[in-house]
Design a protein around this motif. Structure first.
Motif, PDB file in Angstrom:
ATOM      1  N   GLU A 135       0.829  -1.206   0.000  1.00  0.00           N
ATOM      2  CA  GLU A 135       0.000   0.000   0.000  1.00  0.00           C
ATOM      3  C   GLU A 135       0.862   1.253   0.000  1.00  0.00           C
ATOM      4  N   ARG A 136       1.908   1.236   0.789  1.00  0.00           N
ATOM      5  CA  ARG A 136       2.769   2.415   0.869  1.00  0.00           C
ATOM      6  C   ARG A 136       3.512   2.655  -0.443  1.00  0.00           C
ATOM      7  N   ARG A 137       3.981   1.602  -1.049  1.00  0.00           N
ATOM      8  CA  ARG A 137       4.679   1.764  -2.333  1.00  0.00           C
ATOM      9  C   ARG A 137       3.708   2.305  -3.399  1.00  0.00           C
ATOM     10  N   THR A 138       2.508   1.758  -3.431  1.00  0.00           N
ATOM     11  CA  THR A 138       1.502   2.217  -4.389  1.00  0.00           C
ATOM     12  C   THR A 138       1.146   3.673  -4.132  1.00  0.00           C
ATOM     13  N   PHE A 139       0.934   4.012  -2.858  1.00  0.00           N
ATOM     14  CA  PHE A 139       0.588   5.384  -2.509  1.00  0.00           C
ATOM     15  C   PHE A 139       1.706   6.339  -2.895  1.00  0.00           C
ATOM     16  N   PHE A 140       2.944   5.949  -2.606  1.00  0.00           N
ATOM     17  CA  PHE A 140       4.084   6.809  -2.916  1.00  0.00           C
ATOM     18  C   PHE A 140       4.172   7.057  -4.420  1.00  0.00           C
ATOM     19  N   GLY A 141       4.000   5.997  -5.211  1.00  0.00           N
ATOM     20  CA  GLY A 141       4.069   6.138  -6.669  1.00  0.00           C
ATOM     21  C   GLY A 141       2.939   7.001  -7.216  1.00  0.00           C
ATOM     22  N   LEU A 142       1.722   6.733  -6.761  1.00  0.00           N
ATOM     23  CA  LEU A 142       0.571   7.504  -7.253  1.00  0.00           C
ATOM     24  C   LEU A 142       0.626   8.959  -6.804  1.00  0.00           C
ATOM     25  N   SER A 143       0.989   9.177  -5.560  1.00  0.00           N
ATOM     26  CA  SER A 143       1.045  10.557  -5.071  1.00  0.00           C
ATOM     27  C   SER A 143       2.133  11.342  -5.789  1.00  0.00           C
ATOM     28  N   THR A 144       3.271  10.699  -6.063  1.00  0.00           N
ATOM     29  CA  THR A 144       4.331  11.365  -6.821  1.00  0.00           C
ATOM     30  C   THR A 144       3.827  11.749  -8.206  1.00  0.00           C
ATOM     31  N   PHE A 145       3.149  10.829  -8.864  1.00  0.00           N
ATOM     32  CA  PHE A 145       2.617  11.076 -10.197  1.00  0.00           C
ATOM     33  C   PHE A 145       1.590  12.217 -10.183  1.00  0.00           C
ATOM     34  N   ILE A 146       0.620  12.125  -9.277  1.00  0.00           N
ATOM     35  CA  ILE A 146      -0.470  13.107  -9.245  1.00  0.00           C
ATOM     36  C   ILE A 146       0.024  14.490  -8.848  1.00  0.00           C
ATOM     37  N   VAL A 147       0.822  14.560  -7.789  1.00  0.00           N
ATOM     38  CA  VAL A 147       1.311  15.868  -7.328  1.00  0.00           C
ATOM     39  C   VAL A 147       2.203  16.500  -8.387  1.00  0.00           C
ATOM     40  N   SER A 148       3.086  15.717  -8.987  1.00  0.00           N
ATOM     41  CA  SER A 148       3.966  16.263 -10.030  1.00  0.00           C
ATOM     42  C   SER A 148       3.150  16.766 -11.213  1.00  0.00           C
ATOM     43  N   PHE A 149       2.152  15.988 -11.619  1.00  0.00           N
ATOM     44  CA  PHE A 149       1.324  16.389 -12.749  1.00  0.00           C
ATOM     45  C   PHE A 149       0.576  17.690 -12.452  1.00  0.00           C
ATOM     46  N   VAL A 150      -0.016  17.783 -11.268  1.00  0.00           N
ATOM     47  CA  VAL A 150      -0.789  18.979 -10.906  1.00  0.00           C
ATOM     48  C   VAL A 150       0.115  20.204 -10.827  1.00  0.00           C
ATOM     49  N   ILE A 151       1.255  20.072 -10.158  1.00  0.00           N
ATOM     50  CA  ILE A 151       2.144  21.230  -9.999  1.00  0.00           C
ATOM     51  C   ILE A 151       2.724  21.654 -11.342  1.00  0.00           C
ATOM     52  N   LEU A 152       3.101  20.697 -12.177  1.00  0.00           N
ATOM     53  CA  LEU A 152       3.620  21.043 -13.504  1.00  0.00           C
ATOM     54  C   LEU A 152       2.550  21.711 -14.356  1.00  0.00           C
ATOM     55  N   THR A 153       1.325  21.218 -14.273  1.00  0.00           N
ATOM     56  CA  THR A 153       0.234  21.819 -15.050  1.00  0.00           C
ATOM     57  C   THR A 153      -0.028  23.251 -14.601  1.00  0.00           C
ATOM     58  N   VAL A 154      -0.099  23.456 -13.290  1.00  0.00           N
ATOM     59  CA  VAL A 154      -0.328  24.812 -12.757  1.00  0.00           C
ATOM     60  C   VAL A 154       0.823  25.728 -13.148  1.00  0.00           C
ATOM     61  N   SER A 155       2.063  25.235 -13.020  1.00  0.00           N
ATOM     62  CA  SER A 155       3.240  26.036 -13.387  1.00  0.00           C
ATOM     63  C   SER A 155       3.189  26.411 -14.858  1.00  0.00           C
ATOM     64  N   PHE A 156       2.816  25.436 -15.687  1.00  0.00           N
ATOM     65  CA  PHE A 156       2.728  25.692 -17.123  1.00  0.00           C
ATOM     66  C   PHE A 156       1.686  26.766 -17.414  1.00  0.00           C
ATOM     67  N   LEU A 157       0.534  26.685 -16.757  1.00  0.00           N
ATOM     68  CA  LEU A 157      -0.530  27.668 -16.979  1.00  0.00           C
ATOM     69  C   LEU A 157      -0.121  29.057 -16.510  1.00  0.00           C
ATOM     70  N   ILE A 158       0.713  29.128 -15.482  1.00  0.00           N
ATOM     71  CA  ILE A 158       1.175  30.427 -14.973  1.00  0.00           C
ATOM     72  C   ILE A 158       2.265  31.001 -15.870  1.00  0.00           C
ATOM     73  N   VAL A 159       3.201  30.155 -16.300  1.00  0.00           N
ATOM     74  CA  VAL A 159       4.364  30.632 -17.059  1.00  0.00           C
ATOM     75  C   VAL A 159       4.034  30.863 -18.532  1.00  0.00           C
ATOM     76  N   SER A 160       3.106  30.106 -19.110  1.00  0.00           N
ATOM     77  CA  SER A 160       2.804  30.229 -20.544  1.00  0.00           C
ATOM     78  C   SER A 160       2.437  31.645 -20.983  1.00  0.00           C
ATOM     79  N   PRO A 161       1.580  32.362 -20.251  1.00  0.00           N
ATOM     80  CA  PRO A 161       1.291  33.736 -20.675  1.00  0.00           C
ATOM     81  C   PRO A 161       2.526  34.635 -20.652  1.00  0.00           C
ATOM     82  N   VAL A 162       3.437  34.386 -19.727  1.00  0.00           N
ATOM     83  CA  VAL A 162       4.678  35.162 -19.661  1.00  0.00           C
ATOM     84  C   VAL A 162       5.538  34.868 -20.889  1.00  0.00           C
ATOM     85  N   VAL A 163       5.620  33.591 -21.254  1.00  0.00           N
ATOM     86  CA  VAL A 163       6.394  33.195 -22.434  1.00  0.00           C
ATOM     87  C   VAL A 163       5.794  33.824 -23.690  1.00  0.00           C
TER      88      VAL A 163
END
Length: 196
Positions: free
Chosen positions: A86-114
């Motif tokens: 369970e912990r390994r699965t949680f760690f993998g999924l949380s890494t995937f989801i958090v990274s995806f969300v933060i990268l998406t938000v960062s992209f949406l913030i930085v794209s207008p600047v670019v």
């Protein structure tokens, strides 16, 4: 973690491509490769990795109260509680989801600047790297050219005219954008000198 790295590279590549697309170029055509993308955007990596790591650490700790940053079976001889999978699965999924969300938000913030920087370059203005807290987030450049001179005075190579913007180098060539004609020009670095 390799999936997070892939997300990071794809997001950064898209941001660089977004800038150069205005000139009908791509980051790859400008010689910006995988290592260049990461090295030229270390501030973006810090800004993304720090919150991602913190959120994953807090979530993981809240759910399982583990030893900080120690995965199951690493120096503990197994998991007596039976929650290892369970912990390994949680760690993998949380890494995937958090990274995806933060990268998406960062992209949406930085794209207008670019996009704004690209439009400034098309109009002939100087473009400096995008920064956050004095860290280089995206190493974008566009520099007005004051003069183009042939290296040999007797050279018959035609010198481009008009308002020129230096975008970078591509395989021993200067890549310039002519603001007046809206054309991309490649000049041999072995035959010309740029003054910016």
């Amino acid at each position: 973690m390799s999936i997070s790295g892939l997300f990071l590279f794809v997001a950064l590549s898209e941001m660089y491509d977004h800038f150069y697309r205005v000139f009908h170029l791509s980051a790859a055509a400008m010689g910006v490769e995988y290592s260049d993308t990461l090295l030229r955007s270390w501030g973006f990596i810090v800004v993304v990795v720090a919150p991602s790591g913190g959120i994953i650490y807090l979530l993981y700790g809240f759910m399982f109260k583990p030893v900080p940053f120690v995965m199951p079976d690493e120096g503990r001889g197994g998991d007596p509680s039976g929650n290892e999978r369970e912990r390994r699965t949680f760690f993998g999924l949380s890494t995937f989801i958090v990274s995806f969300v933060i990268l998406t938000v960062s992209f949406l913030i930085v794209s207008p600047v670019v996009d704004e920087r690209a439009q400034e370059a098309v109009k002939g203005y100087r473009v400096e790297p995008v920064r956050f807290a004095d860290m280089v987030v995206l190493d974008l450049h566009a520099t007005p050219v004051k003069r183009v001179s042939p290296i040999a005075e007797a050279s018959q190579a035609p010198v481009p005219r008009g308002r020129l913007i230096y975008l970078g180098n591509d395989d021993r060539s200067y890549v310039l954008y002519n603001v007046d004609t809206k054309d991309v020009i490649r000049l041999s670095a072995e035959r010309f000198i740029l003054s910016t």
